[in-house]
Design a protein around this motif. Structure first.
Motif, mmCIF file in Angstrom:
data_model
loop_
_atom_site.group_PDB
_atom_site.id
_atom_site.type_symbol
_atom_site.label_atom_id
_atom_site.label_comp_id
_atom_site.label_asym_id
_atom_site.label_seq_id
_atom_site.Cartn_x
_atom_site.Cartn_y
_atom_site.Cartn_z
ATOM 1 N N SER A 1 2.451 -55.782 -21.511
ATOM 2 C CA SER A 1 1.206 -55.163 -21.045
ATOM 3 C C SER A 1 0.019 -55.634 -21.880
ATOM 4 O O SER A 1 -1.066 -55.905 -21.338
ATOM 5 N N PHE A 2 0.206 -55.738 -23.209
ATOM 6 C CA PHE A 2 -0.859 -56.266 -24.075
ATOM 7 C C PHE A 2 -1.274 -57.670 -23.626
ATOM 8 O O PHE A 2 -2.460 -57.989 -23.529
ATOM 9 N N PHE A 3 -0.268 -58.508 -23.370
ATOM 10 C CA PHE A 3 -0.518 -59.885 -22.968
ATOM 11 C C PHE A 3 -1.354 -59.939 -21.684
ATOM 12 O O PHE A 3 -2.336 -60.684 -21.596
ATOM 13 N N GLU A 4 -0.970 -59.141 -20.704
ATOM 14 C CA GLU A 4 -1.687 -59.148 -19.424
ATOM 15 C C GLU A 4 -3.129 -58.680 -19.595
ATOM 16 O O GLU A 4 -4.060 -59.263 -19.019
ATOM 17 N N GLU A 5 -3.333 -57.640 -20.408
ATOM 18 C CA GLU A 5 -4.686 -57.132 -20.627
ATOM 19 C C GLU A 5 -5.548 -58.155 -21.374
ATOM 20 O O GLU A 5 -6.735 -58.325 -21.076
ATOM 21 N N ILE A 6 -4.954 -58.841 -22.344
ATOM 22 C CA ILE A 6 -5.697 -59.844 -23.114
ATOM 23 C C ILE A 6 -6.130 -60.997 -22.205
ATOM 24 O O ILE A 6 -7.271 -61.462 -22.264
ATOM 25 N N VAL A 7 -5.214 -61.462 -21.352
ATOM 26 C CA VAL A 7 -5.556 -62.540 -20.429
ATOM 27 C C VAL A 7 -6.655 -62.099 -19.466
ATOM 28 O O VAL A 7 -7.592 -62.855 -19.187
ATOM 29 N N ARG A 8 -6.579 -60.868 -18.980
ATOM 30 C CA ARG A 8 -7.619 -60.366 -18.066
ATOM 31 C C ARG A 8 -8.977 -60.276 -18.757
ATOM 32 O O ARG A 8 -10.017 -60.516 -18.157
ATOM 33 N N VAL B 1 -10.164 -62.211 -20.957
ATOM 34 C CA VAL B 1 -10.752 -63.536 -21.151
ATOM 35 C C VAL B 1 -10.922 -64.298 -19.838
ATOM 36 O O VAL B 1 -11.946 -64.940 -19.605
ATOM 37 N N ALA B 2 -9.902 -64.216 -18.967
ATOM 38 C CA ALA B 2 -9.891 -65.039 -17.755
ATOM 39 C C ALA B 2 -10.317 -64.293 -16.502
ATOM 40 O O ALA B 2 -10.487 -64.908 -15.449
ATOM 41 N N GLY B 3 -10.475 -62.969 -16.583
ATOM 42 C CA GLY B 3 -10.824 -62.200 -15.399
ATOM 43 C C GLY B 3 -9.588 -61.684 -14.682
ATOM 44 O O GLY B 3 -8.448 -61.965 -15.065
ATOM 45 N N ASP B 4 -9.829 -60.937 -13.604
ATOM 46 C CA ASP B 4 -8.733 -60.288 -12.892
ATOM 47 C C ASP B 4 -7.981 -61.226 -11.958
ATOM 48 O O ASP B 4 -6.852 -60.926 -11.559
ATOM 49 N N GLN B 5 -8.608 -62.331 -11.542
ATOM 50 C CA GLN B 5 -7.999 -63.176 -10.526
ATOM 51 C C GLN B 5 -7.678 -64.564 -11.074
ATOM 52 O O GLN B 5 -8.532 -65.227 -11.653
ATOM 53 N N LEU B 6 -6.424 -64.969 -10.893
ATOM 54 C CA LEU B 6 -5.968 -66.310 -11.255
ATOM 55 C C LEU B 6 -5.135 -66.855 -10.107
ATOM 56 O O LEU B 6 -4.428 -66.094 -9.427
ATOM 57 N N ASP B 7 -5.210 -68.169 -9.875
ATOM 58 C CA ASP B 7 -4.347 -68.734 -8.829
ATOM 59 C C ASP B 7 -2.935 -68.902 -9.369
ATOM 60 O O ASP B 7 -2.702 -68.934 -10.575
ATOM 61 N N ALA B 8 -1.999 -69.009 -8.447
ATOM 62 C CA ALA B 8 -0.585 -69.031 -8.821
ATOM 63 C C ALA B 8 -0.233 -70.222 -9.693
ATOM 64 O O ALA B 8 0.594 -70.119 -10.606
ATOM 65 N N SER B 9 -0.854 -71.371 -9.443
ATOM 66 C CA SER B 9 -0.539 -72.558 -10.236
ATOM 67 C C SER B 9 -0.952 -72.372 -11.692
ATOM 68 O O SER B 9 -0.266 -72.838 -12.610
ATOM 69 N N THR B 10 -2.080 -71.671 -11.929
ATOM 70 C CA THR B 10 -2.520 -71.421 -13.304
ATOM 71 C C THR B 10 -1.559 -70.465 -14.004
ATOM 72 O O THR B 10 -1.179 -70.680 -15.163
ATOM 73 N N ILE B 11 -1.151 -69.409 -13.292
ATOM 74 C CA ILE B 11 -0.188 -68.457 -13.864
ATOM 75 C C ILE B 11 1.116 -69.184 -14.213
ATOM 76 O O ILE B 11 1.696 -68.979 -15.277
ATOM 77 N N SER B 12 1.566 -70.038 -13.288
ATOM 78 C CA SER B 12 2.787 -70.804 -13.526
ATOM 79 C C SER B 12 2.640 -71.688 -14.753
ATOM 80 O O SER B 12 3.557 -71.792 -15.581
ATOM 81 N N GLN B 13 1.469 -72.323 -14.908
ATOM 82 C CA GLN B 13 1.239 -73.208 -16.053
ATOM 83 C C GLN B 13 1.242 -72.427 -17.363
ATOM 84 O O GLN B 13 1.769 -72.889 -18.380
#
Length: 387
Positions: A245-252, A254-266
């Motif tokens: 949960s910490f990881f997901e909140e930290i990414v949000r 910095v990167a915002g709420d929306q990411l494409d699937a290829s970026t998440i996969s990377q």
């Protein structure tokens, strides 16, 4: 403490194992909603019937089974605590007096009962003993084998098991040739499903760490925080689920709420690469600098070390916090990421997320999955449509 060390200790718990000696066993019976110990008995483990010894060994192995930070947690004792459990356990481990050990463990059971009531009758089991580990592997060509030089570890293990009442049943008596009602009302101790427990002391690099204890929860991601803080007097643990949960909140952050699937996969692939490339015994961790590099390589725009450091501060309240890499990523080729919608639940392995997209088709949001072969549903091959 690392996974291999836990696995080595767990393997020792079998009867007649040359690398393990259990000296004494203590059982304390607690009645539900009670403030007192109803009954206790202490005896040399060697005096226990062999069938019972086997049940206990299976219980101890079950207690020590699980993943670190999910079911097993290495905890540091609090620096200051009233009637510290660290002192009780250390005295109990080193004393040669069985009665003194018993009294110290019963005092620990009293700490379990303080301001706490058990919903069911419960049995608390303590064993103390010693296990050994070679300092190196066996070498058949050498004059001396690895077992000539051993690390010796004194330990105390505690298992907390609830009980259940036997079910009412109808029995057939072969001798009397009649049906009888089963009137046995003795409770059954559920040794196959320990509620919780601990192993003291923890071990790191074949050295006993008397300042830490290995706490064992009954279920994944469900440590008993009251037991950890009030009974063990240990510092609160962070579960792998919480770190995720910490990881997901930290990414949000910095990167915002929306990411494409290829970026998440990377992102997942980069973390997986960190885990695979790690050559240290300790599992790899990610601080804000590692996360900044990881997101940048994955294609997330406008990521800076300053933004990431602030995100760690906002989410975890500690800019120097380090996330365990294994806690924030599903294991490749073993676990899947679930995509939940109102009409379907789709499971995709992390490395295949790059083939998933959310698209707008005729004014509606749709999930588009790239496939290499025809899709077969209940034996029927779907028609290929051109959009």
């Amino acid at each position: 403490m690392i996974k291999k060390e836990v696995a080595h200790i767990r393997k020792q718990f079998k009867l007649d194992h040359e690398m393990l000696t259990i000296h004494d066993i203590l059982n304390a019976y607690i009645m539900k909603d009670s403030e007192e110990i109803y009954h206790y008995e202490c005896q040399p483990f060697a005096m226990v019937e062999r069938e019972k010894q086997e049940l206990y060994m299976l219980n101890f192995k079950k207690l020590l089974t699980g993943e670190l930070d999910q079911k097993l947690y290495e905890l540091k004792f609090m620096e200051e605590a009233e009637d510290p459990t660290r002192v009780l356990l250390h005295q109990g481990m080193v004393t040669g007096d069985t009665e003194e050990w018993m009294n110290l463990m019963l005092h620990l059971v009293e700490k379990m009962l303080k301001d706490n009531r058990y919903e069911r009758d419960t049995v608390v089991t303590f064993v103390r003993g010693q296990y050994y580990r070679p300092t190196k592997g066996r070498n058949d060509e050498a004059e001396e084998t690895g077992k000539d030089e051993m690390f010796s570890h004194l330990f105390i293990l505690c298992s907390v098991n609830s009980t259940e009442q036997q079910r009412k049943s109808l029995l057939f008596d072969y001798t009397e040739r009649e049906f009888k009602y089963n009137v046995n009302v003795d409770p059954i101790v559920k040794l196959s499903t320990p509620e919780q427990g601990f192993l003291y002391p923890s071990v790191t690099d074949n050295v006993s760490d008397v300042n830490r204890v290995l706490y064992c929860a009954g279920k994944n991601h469900e440590p008993n925080l009251k037991f950890i803080e009030d009974v063990l007097n240990a510092e609160r643990t962070v579960t792998a689920l919480e770190e995720r949960s910490f990881f997901e909140e930290i990414v949000r952050e910095v990167a915002g709420d929306q990411l494409d699937a290829s970026t998440i996969s990377q992102v997942y692939e980069e973390i997986h690469r960190v885990i695979e490339d790690n050559e240290e015994e300790e599992p790899p961790k990610l601080d804000y600098r590692d996360m900044e590099q990881l997101l940048t390589v994955s294609g997330v725009p406008d990521v800076t070390a300053e933004k990431m450091e602030q995100a760690f501060q906002n989410v975890v309240d500690d800019r120097n916090y380090e996330l365990k890499a294994s806690s924030v990523i599903p294991k490749f080729n073993s676990k899947s990421i679930k995509i939940q919608t109102k009409v379907a639940s789709i499971s995709v392995s992390p490395q295949d997320l790059r083939y998933v997209k959310q698209v707008n088709y005729q004014g509606k949001r749709c999930i588009l999955i790239e496939v290499d072969e025809d899709v077969v549903i209940e034996g029927f091959t779907l028609n290929t449509e051109t959009l």
